[in-house]
Design a protein around this motif. Structure first.
Motif, PDB file in Angstrom:
ATOM      1  N   GLU A   1       0.821  -1.215   0.000  1.00 35.97           N
ATOM      2  CA  GLU A   1       0.000   0.000   0.000  1.00 35.97           C
ATOM      3  C   GLU A   1       0.854   1.264   0.000  1.00 35.97           C
ATOM      4  N   ALA A   2       2.020   1.230   0.634  1.00 29.89           N
ATOM      5  CA  ALA A   2       2.908   2.393   0.627  1.00 29.89           C
ATOM      6  C   ALA A   2       3.441   2.649  -0.777  1.00 29.89           C
ATOM      7  N   VAL A   3       3.809   1.582  -1.471  1.00 32.90           N
ATOM      8  CA  VAL A   3       4.314   1.713  -2.842  1.00 32.90           C
ATOM      9  C   VAL A   3       3.209   2.235  -3.757  1.00 32.90           C
ATOM     10  N   LEU A   4       2.035   1.620  -3.657  1.00 30.63           N
ATOM     11  CA  LEU A   4       0.930   2.042  -4.517  1.00 30.63           C
ATOM     12  C   LEU A   4       0.475   3.459  -4.173  1.00 30.63           C
ATOM     13  N   GLY A   5       0.533   3.827  -2.887  1.00 33.71           N
ATOM     14  CA  GLY A   5       0.196   5.191  -2.484  1.00 33.71           C
ATOM     15  C   GLY A   5       1.166   6.203  -3.066  1.00 33.71           C
ATOM     16  N   ALA A   6       2.449   5.870  -3.052  1.00 35.50           N
ATOM     17  CA  ALA A   6       3.463   6.763  -3.630  1.00 35.50           C
ATOM     18  C   ALA A   6       3.237   6.917  -5.128  1.00 35.50           C
ATOM     19  N   LEU A   7       2.900   5.823  -5.798  1.00 36.36           N
ATOM     20  CA  LEU A   7       2.638   5.903  -7.237  1.00 36.36           C
ATOM     21  C   LEU A   7       1.406   6.765  -7.523  1.00 36.36           C
ATOM     22  N   SER A   8       0.372   6.632  -6.701  1.00 31.58           N
ATOM     23  CA  SER A   8      -0.837   7.425  -6.946  1.00 31.58           C
ATOM     24  C   SER A   8      -0.560   8.910  -6.745  1.00 31.58           C
ATOM     25  N   ARG A   9       0.316   9.258  -5.814  1.00 30.47           N
ATOM     26  CA  ARG A   9       0.683  10.669  -5.630  1.00 30.47           C
ATOM     27  C   ARG A   9       1.423  11.217  -6.843  1.00 30.47           C
ATOM     28  N   MET A  10       2.003  10.305  -7.642  1.00 31.70           N
ATOM     29  CA  MET A  10       2.689  10.722  -8.873  1.00 31.70           C
ATOM     30  C   MET A  10       1.759  10.654 -10.078  1.00 31.70           C
TER      31      MET A  10
ATOM     32  N   VAL B   1       0.017   7.822 -11.005  1.00 34.37           N
ATOM     33  CA  VAL B   1      -0.043   6.457 -11.535  1.00 34.37           C
ATOM     34  C   VAL B   1      -0.999   5.682 -10.629  1.00 34.37           C
ATOM     35  N   TYR B   2      -2.183   5.339 -11.156  1.00 28.54           N
ATOM     36  CA  TYR B   2      -3.251   4.790 -10.339  1.00 28.54           C
ATOM     37  C   TYR B   2      -3.529   3.320 -10.631  1.00 28.54           C
ATOM     38  N   VAL B   3      -3.731   2.542  -9.541  1.00 25.09           N
ATOM     39  CA  VAL B   3      -4.138   1.148  -9.656  1.00 25.09           C
ATOM     40  C   VAL B   3      -5.487   1.111 -10.358  1.00 25.09           C
ATOM     41  N   GLY B   4      -5.642   0.192 -11.282  1.00 28.13           N
ATOM     42  CA  GLY B   4      -6.894   0.066 -12.027  1.00 28.13           C
ATOM     43  C   GLY B   4      -6.854   0.787 -13.360  1.00 28.13           C
ATOM     44  N   SER B   5      -5.976   1.752 -13.505  1.00 25.77           N
ATOM     45  CA  SER B   5      -5.813   2.440 -14.787  1.00 25.77           C
ATOM     46  C   SER B   5      -4.803   1.660 -15.620  1.00 25.77           C
TER      47      SER B   5
ATOM     48  N   PHE C   1       3.282   0.878 -19.602  1.00 22.80           N
ATOM     49  CA  PHE C   1       3.557  -0.215 -18.684  1.00 22.80           C
ATOM     50  C   PHE C   1       2.342  -1.003 -18.235  1.00 22.80           C
ATOM     51  N   GLY C   2       1.168  -0.703 -18.745  1.00 21.16           N
ATOM     52  CA  GLY C   2      -0.028  -1.464 -18.383  1.00 21.16           C
ATOM     53  C   GLY C   2      -0.603  -1.033 -17.044  1.00 21.16           C
ATOM     54  N   GLU C   3      -1.172  -1.989 -16.319  1.00 18.95           N
ATOM     55  CA  GLU C   3      -1.801  -1.702 -15.029  1.00 18.95           C
ATOM     56  C   GLU C   3      -0.747  -1.820 -13.929  1.00 18.95           C
ATOM     57  N   PRO C   4      -0.603  -0.808 -13.069  1.00 14.64           N
ATOM     58  CA  PRO C   4       0.488  -0.774 -12.096  1.00 14.64           C
ATOM     59  C   PRO C   4       0.560  -1.966 -11.144  1.00 14.64           C
ATOM     60  N   ARG C   5      -0.555  -2.393 -10.563  1.00 13.93           N
ATOM     61  CA  ARG C   5      -0.499  -3.514  -9.611  1.00 13.93           C
ATOM     62  C   ARG C   5      -0.018  -4.781 -10.322  1.00 13.93           C
ATOM     63  N   GLU C   6      -0.503  -5.034 -11.518  1.00 12.74           N
ATOM     64  CA  GLU C   6      -0.070  -6.205 -12.281  1.00 12.74           C
ATOM     65  C   GLU C   6       1.419  -6.108 -12.613  1.00 12.74           C
ATOM     66  N   LEU C   7       1.868  -4.919 -12.989  1.00 16.46           N
ATOM     67  CA  LEU C   7       3.283  -4.717 -13.293  1.00 16.46           C
ATOM     68  C   LEU C   7       4.144  -5.029 -12.070  1.00 16.46           C
ATOM     69  N   LEU C   8       3.729  -4.538 -10.910  1.00 17.81           N
ATOM     70  CA  LEU C   8       4.500  -4.740  -9.685  1.00 17.81           C
ATOM     71  C   LEU C   8       4.480  -6.187  -9.194  1.00 17.81           C
ATOM     72  N   THR C   9       3.300  -6.795  -9.183  1.00 15.71           N
ATOM     73  CA  THR C   9       3.162  -8.102  -8.541  1.00 15.71           C
ATOM     74  C   THR C   9       3.377  -9.281  -9.470  1.00 15.71           C
ATOM     75  N   GLN C  10       3.308  -9.055 -10.776  1.00 13.10           N
ATOM     76  CA  GLN C  10       3.462 -10.172 -11.701  1.00 13.10           C
ATOM     77  C   GLN C  10       4.624  -9.977 -12.665  1.00 13.10           C
ATOM     78  N   VAL C  11       4.590  -8.918 -13.456  1.00 15.05           N
ATOM     79  CA  VAL C  11       5.574  -8.744 -14.524  1.00 15.05           C
ATOM     80  C   VAL C  11       6.988  -8.643 -13.973  1.00 15.05           C
ATOM     81  N   TRP C  12       7.217  -7.731 -13.045  1.00 13.67           N
ATOM     82  CA  TRP C  12       8.581  -7.552 -12.555  1.00 13.67           C
ATOM     83  C   TRP C  12       9.057  -8.741 -11.736  1.00 13.67           C
ATOM     84  N   VAL C  13       8.172  -9.414 -11.034  1.00 13.08           N
ATOM     85  CA  VAL C  13       8.561 -10.617 -10.299  1.00 13.08           C
ATOM     86  C   VAL C  13       8.997 -11.692 -11.294  1.00 13.08           C
TER      87      VAL C  13
END
Length: 152
Positions: free
Chosen positions: A108-117, A119-123, A128-140
């Motif tokens: 939530e801290a990472v996603l909160g920091a992105l939203s302040r910039m 970059v919103y979850v769900g968009s 780079f596609g959807e941020p949560r998917e990028l963080l939790t799937q693609v980069w892993v």
């Protein structure tokens, strides 16, 4: 300090501006100027390894620097509106946040920091596609450290 200098370099790169040692000391290192050489070296190495950007000294007398792409990687992919960060720069920002939190940061801290910039979850972003998917799937899947930024 390393993460802050990396962010500083990325902002300068995105603004297509040069920087100087004096500016880095004043704006980034402030009361830690004695650590400049170590911090500069580590930040430069991280930028080259993580996003394929090299920090080059343009004028040794003036100590001015610029970031240039290496290894044929592109850091210039922007949305046509220019309102999004390139995927690689987004990764550096996320990794910087993780480094600032001693290699662990709550999702939530990472996603909160992105939203302040902006970059919103769900968009879905064309770079780079959807941020949560990028963080939790693609980069892993690309081999970034696990458990990554996820804490408890």
């Amino acid at each position: 300090m390393v993460a802050n200098l990396m962010k500083f370099f990325l902002l300068k790169y995105l603004a297509k501006q040069l920087t100087s040692q004096a500016e880095m000391l004043k704006k980034v290192l402030k009361d830690n100027q004695e650590h400049f050489l170590v911090v500069f070296s580590q930040a430069s190495e991280c930028l080259q390894v993580v996003i394929g950007m090299e920090v080059k000294e343009l004028d040794p007398g003036e100590h001015t620097y610029i970031m240039v792409p290496t290894l044929g990687l592109t850091c210039d992919e922007m949305l046509s509106s220019g309102q999004s960060l390139p995927k690689a720069s987004l990764l550096v920002l996320v990794l910087s946040l993780i480094m600032q939190n001693e290699d662990l940061a709550p999702e939530e801290a990472v996603l909160g920091a992105l939203s302040r910039m902006g970059v919103y979850v769900g968009s879905v972003y064309c770079v780079f596609g959807e941020p949560r998917e990028l963080l939790t799937q693609v980069w892993v899947q690309e081999g970034y450290p696990e458990p990554w930024y996820l804490v408890g």
